[in-house]
Design a protein around this motif. Structure first.
Motif, PDB file in Angstrom:
ATOM      1  N   MET A   1       0.846  -1.186   0.000  1.00 17.03           N
ATOM      2  CA  MET A   1       0.000   0.000   0.000  1.00 17.03           C
ATOM      3  C   MET A   1       0.875   1.228   0.000  1.00 17.03           C
ATOM      4  O   MET A   1       1.826   1.330   0.741  1.00 17.03           O
ATOM      5  CB  MET A   1      -0.898   0.000   1.246  1.00 17.03           C
ATOM      6  CG  MET A   1      -1.920   1.121   1.259  1.00 17.03           C
ATOM      7  SD  MET A   1      -1.442   2.510   2.287  1.00 17.03           S
ATOM      8  CE  MET A   1      -1.518   1.744   3.899  1.00 17.03           C
TER       9      MET A   1
ATOM     10  N   SER B   1      -4.350   2.748  -8.276  1.00 18.30           N
ATOM     11  CA  SER B   1      -4.857   3.528  -7.158  1.00 18.30           C
ATOM     12  C   SER B   1      -5.992   4.416  -7.633  1.00 18.30           C
ATOM     13  O   SER B   1      -6.189   4.624  -8.840  1.00 18.30           O
ATOM     14  CB  SER B   1      -3.752   4.397  -6.555  1.00 18.30           C
ATOM     15  OG  SER B   1      -3.492   5.520  -7.387  1.00 18.30           O
TER      16      SER B   1
ATOM     17  N   ASN C   1      -6.707  -0.633  -5.590  1.00 17.29           N
ATOM     18  CA  ASN C   1      -6.371  -0.355  -4.193  1.00 17.29           C
ATOM     19  C   ASN C   1      -7.156   0.876  -3.762  1.00 17.29           C
ATOM     20  O   ASN C   1      -6.963   1.958  -4.341  1.00 17.29           O
ATOM     21  CB  ASN C   1      -4.875  -0.058  -4.033  1.00 17.29           C
ATOM     22  CG  ASN C   1      -3.992  -1.221  -4.411  1.00 17.29           C
ATOM     23  OD1 ASN C   1      -4.453  -2.359  -4.581  1.00 17.29           O
ATOM     24  ND2 ASN C   1      -2.705  -0.968  -4.557  1.00 17.29           N
ATOM     25  N   THR C   2      -8.033   0.721  -2.813  1.00 15.48           N
ATOM     26  CA  THR C   2      -8.860   1.856  -2.393  1.00 15.48           C
ATOM     27  C   THR C   2      -8.985   1.912  -0.879  1.00 15.48           C
ATOM     28  O   THR C   2      -9.253   0.888  -0.235  1.00 15.48           O
ATOM     29  CB  THR C   2     -10.251   1.804  -3.048  1.00 15.48           C
ATOM     30  OG1 THR C   2     -11.022   2.915  -2.590  1.00 15.48           O
ATOM     31  CG2 THR C   2     -10.995   0.517  -2.735  1.00 15.48           C
ATOM     32  N   TYR C   3      -8.787   3.099  -0.322  1.00 12.42           N
ATOM     33  CA  TYR C   3      -8.764   3.291   1.124  1.00 12.42           C
ATOM     34  C   TYR C   3      -9.687   4.428   1.547  1.00 12.42           C
ATOM     35  O   TYR C   3      -9.273   5.593   1.577  1.00 12.42           O
ATOM     36  CB  TYR C   3      -7.343   3.592   1.593  1.00 12.42           C
ATOM     37  CG  TYR C   3      -6.411   2.420   1.495  1.00 12.42           C
ATOM     38  CD1 TYR C   3      -6.318   1.490   2.521  1.00 12.42           C
ATOM     39  CD2 TYR C   3      -5.634   2.219   0.357  1.00 12.42           C
ATOM     40  CE1 TYR C   3      -5.469   0.403   2.427  1.00 12.42           C
ATOM     41  CE2 TYR C   3      -4.777   1.135   0.259  1.00 12.42           C
ATOM     42  CZ  TYR C   3      -4.709   0.233   1.294  1.00 12.42           C
ATOM     43  OH  TYR C   3      -3.875  -0.849   1.187  1.00 12.42           O
TER      44      TYR C   3
ATOM     45  N   TYR D   1     -10.399   5.159   4.400  1.00 10.40           N
ATOM     46  CA  TYR D   1      -9.774   5.801   5.555  1.00 10.40           C
ATOM     47  C   TYR D   1      -8.969   7.033   5.137  1.00 10.40           C
ATOM     48  O   TYR D   1      -9.049   8.091   5.777  1.00 10.40           O
ATOM     49  CB  TYR D   1      -8.846   4.847   6.315  1.00 10.40           C
ATOM     50  CG  TYR D   1      -7.995   5.621   7.302  1.00 10.40           C
ATOM     51  CD1 TYR D   1      -8.538   6.060   8.501  1.00 10.40           C
ATOM     52  CD2 TYR D   1      -6.680   6.000   6.992  1.00 10.40           C
ATOM     53  CE1 TYR D   1      -7.799   6.835   9.390  1.00 10.40           C
ATOM     54  CE2 TYR D   1      -5.935   6.773   7.863  1.00 10.40           C
ATOM     55  CZ  TYR D   1      -6.498   7.191   9.056  1.00 10.40           C
ATOM     56  OH  TYR D   1      -5.780   7.979   9.916  1.00 10.40           O
TER      57      TYR D   1
ATOM     58  N   GLU E   1      -6.554  -4.054  -2.440  1.00 11.42           N
ATOM     59  CA  GLU E   1      -6.144  -3.559  -1.116  1.00 11.42           C
ATOM     60  C   GLU E   1      -7.232  -2.649  -0.566  1.00 11.42           C
ATOM     61  O   GLU E   1      -7.760  -1.797  -1.283  1.00 11.42           O
ATOM     62  CB  GLU E   1      -4.858  -2.721  -1.175  1.00 11.42           C
ATOM     63  CG  GLU E   1      -3.571  -3.446  -1.418  1.00 11.42           C
ATOM     64  CD  GLU E   1      -2.376  -2.487  -1.374  1.00 11.42           C
ATOM     65  OE1 GLU E   1      -2.534  -1.344  -0.888  1.00 11.42           O
ATOM     66  OE2 GLU E   1      -1.299  -2.890  -1.841  1.00 11.42           O
ATOM     67  N   THR E   2      -7.561  -2.824   0.702  1.00  8.02           N
ATOM     68  CA  THR E   2      -8.357  -1.874   1.453  1.00  8.02           C
ATOM     69  C   THR E   2      -8.147  -2.207   2.919  1.00  8.02           C
ATOM     70  O   THR E   2      -7.600  -3.254   3.260  1.00  8.02           O
ATOM     71  CB  THR E   2      -9.849  -1.906   1.065  1.00  8.02           C
ATOM     72  OG1 THR E   2     -10.511  -0.761   1.626  1.00  8.02           O
ATOM     73  CG2 THR E   2     -10.534  -3.185   1.548  1.00  8.02           C
TER      74      THR E   2
ATOM     75  N   TRP F   1      -8.065  -0.469   7.317  1.00  6.37           N
ATOM     76  CA  TRP F   1      -8.152   0.654   8.255  1.00  6.37           C
ATOM     77  C   TRP F   1      -7.039   0.505   9.284  1.00  6.37           C
ATOM     78  O   TRP F   1      -6.871  -0.564   9.865  1.00  6.37           O
ATOM     79  CB  TRP F   1      -9.512   0.664   8.938  1.00  6.37           C
ATOM     80  CG  TRP F   1      -9.878   1.966   9.570  1.00  6.37           C
ATOM     81  CD1 TRP F   1      -9.459   2.448  10.779  1.00  6.37           C
ATOM     82  CD2 TRP F   1     -10.748   2.965   9.026  1.00  6.37           C
ATOM     83  NE1 TRP F   1     -10.004   3.679  11.030  1.00  6.37           N
ATOM     84  CE2 TRP F   1     -10.805   4.032   9.967  1.00  6.37           C
ATOM     85  CE3 TRP F   1     -11.480   3.064   7.842  1.00  6.37           C
ATOM     86  CZ2 TRP F   1     -11.584   5.171   9.753  1.00  6.37           C
ATOM     87  CZ3 TRP F   1     -12.253   4.198   7.636  1.00  6.37           C
ATOM     88  CH2 TRP F   1     -12.299   5.232   8.578  1.00  6.37           C
TER      89      TRP F   1
ATOM     90  N   TRP G   1      -1.527  -1.369   9.954  1.00  7.33           N
ATOM     91  CA  TRP G   1      -2.738  -1.808   9.257  1.00  7.33           C
ATOM     92  C   TRP G   1      -3.062  -3.275   9.514  1.00  7.33           C
ATOM     93  O   TRP G   1      -4.053  -3.799   9.002  1.00  7.33           O
ATOM     94  CB  TRP G   1      -2.595  -1.565   7.757  1.00  7.33           C
ATOM     95  CG  TRP G   1      -2.519  -0.111   7.408  1.00  7.33           C
ATOM     96  CD1 TRP G   1      -1.448   0.728   7.584  1.00  7.33           C
ATOM     97  CD2 TRP G   1      -3.549   0.700   6.843  1.00  7.33           C
ATOM     98  NE1 TRP G   1      -1.750   1.991   7.146  1.00  7.33           N
ATOM     99  CE2 TRP G   1      -3.032   2.007   6.678  1.00  7.33           C
ATOM    100  CE3 TRP G   1      -4.861   0.438   6.421  1.00  7.33           C
ATOM    101  CZ2 TRP G   1      -3.774   3.057   6.149  1.00  7.33           C
ATOM    102  CZ3 TRP G   1      -5.599   1.474   5.870  1.00  7.33           C
ATOM    103  CH2 TRP G   1      -5.064   2.770   5.744  1.00  7.33           C
TER     104      TRP G   1
END
Length: 332
Positions: A1, A153, A192-194, A196, A256-257, A259, A316
């Motif tokens: 990440m 991303s 890949n997404t977050y 947070y 990817e994700t 918190w 993480w």
């Protein structure tokens, strides 16, 4: 990440026969005190984790996964992409070493690079070779069921709000177009997404509840589609963007994700528990634009990696290095 450009274990769960109906984990190895790979694979079995993303063909990790039946997403490191993109023989050699060299591993995907962005100086010289490397790896695994793609991303989107306006950045068309053309007939897009990170950067406009899947009502109403969480909004923005490239049938896997449990605004053990458990539950319902379709997703990270930086990147993990869970979570 990689922390950059964003729009904006209940335990002892039995292993399901269909690993695709489970949420997986990402297995990074940048830690000074990580358990041995066989112990990590035992952890997968103990907690019913049926799929894993590994970031390169690490010999010890792949040996430990051999015979486990865990579905594996394996990465081609960014630094190896130019050679593979230039030379089909290099792709054949990579596949021979990292795939065929481990016949007992249940490989599902090859990820050619992670978050390559032509506008990022760190990866600009690699970007032209991503598409050719995907094609060469695809030929190299011909005859197998392994799918080949790349992980992007959310920074590749130029428009994301509302989701129906989702569009890839126009200045990246020369990079994105060939990749999507390949995916139309051969594979799926890895994202890949977050949520947070979006929340932490703009808490004045993105509420904690919207990021955690806990909003009691719709936050964004976009025509016939109503969004109670940011995760869905991001995915649907990508689906719309793909449609504008005449690729409406390309699926998205959330590669990817997660918190973090400390190190930043809202980074707490309890919030990580809420997000990741809600992710697992929500994955079975799809997004507003893909209602009822299971969302294949991988939680970053299985265990904290203390050699990463900045500080936020170290926290993480769902488990501590001693293999004890930070909080209860079910992966099925």
């Amino acid at each position: 990440m990689v922390i950059q450009g964003l729009i904006t274990l209940i335990f002892c769960v039995p292993i399901q026969k269909n690993a695709d109906a489970q949420t997986g984990v990402c297995y990074g190895i940048l830690g000074s005190n990580l358990p041995a790979p066989p112990d990590v694979v035992s952890l997968f079995k103990q907690y019913g984790i049926g799929s894993v993303r590994v970031y390169n063909g690490d010999l010890r990790v792949l040996q430990a996964l051999s015979g486990s039946q865990v579905s594996v997403m394996v990465g081609v490191p960014n630094k190896d992409i130019p050679a593979i993109g230039k030379n089909p023989a290099a792709a054949q050699a990579w596949v021979q070493t990292n795939i065929r060299g481990f016949p007992g591993v249940n490989f599902k995907y090859i990820v050619v690079g992670n978050e390559i962005n032509p506008s990022d100086p760190a990866s600009a010289s690699i970007a032209p070779f991503v598409g050719p490397a995907m094609a060469n790896n695809y030929i190299a695994v011909s005859g197998s069921s392994i799918k080949v793609s790349t992980a992007v991303s959310t920074g590749l989107l130029g428009q994301s709000y509302p989701p129906s306006a989702g569009a890839f950045r126009e200045d990246l068309a020369g990079y994105i177009g060939p990749i999507i053309d390949f995916l139309k007939t051969h594979s799926t897009l890895f994202l890949n997404t977050y949520p947070y990170l979006a929340y932490a950067r703009d808490p004045g406009h993105i509420s904690l509840e919207y990021a955690l899947f806990t909003s009691p009502s719709a936050v964004v109403i976009d025509g016939p589609y109503q969004y109670q969480n940011l995760f869905d909004a991001i995915l649907d923005a990508f689906y719309v963007a793909l449609g504008k490239y005449r690729a409406p049938n390309v699926d998205i896997v959330v590669s990817e994700t997660g918190w973090p449990t400390t190190g930043g605004l809202g980074a707490t053990v309890d919030n990580a528990r809420i997000f990741n458990n809600n992710l697992v539950k929500h994955a079975h319902g799809g997004t507003p634009r893909t209602t009822g379709k299971f969302i294949e997703a991988y939680i970053f990270d299985v265990i904290d990696e203390d050699q990463k930086s900045p500080e936020l990147e170290k926290h993480w993990g769902v488990f501590y290095p001693n293999r004890q869970p930070k909080y209860p979570i079910s992966f099925s």
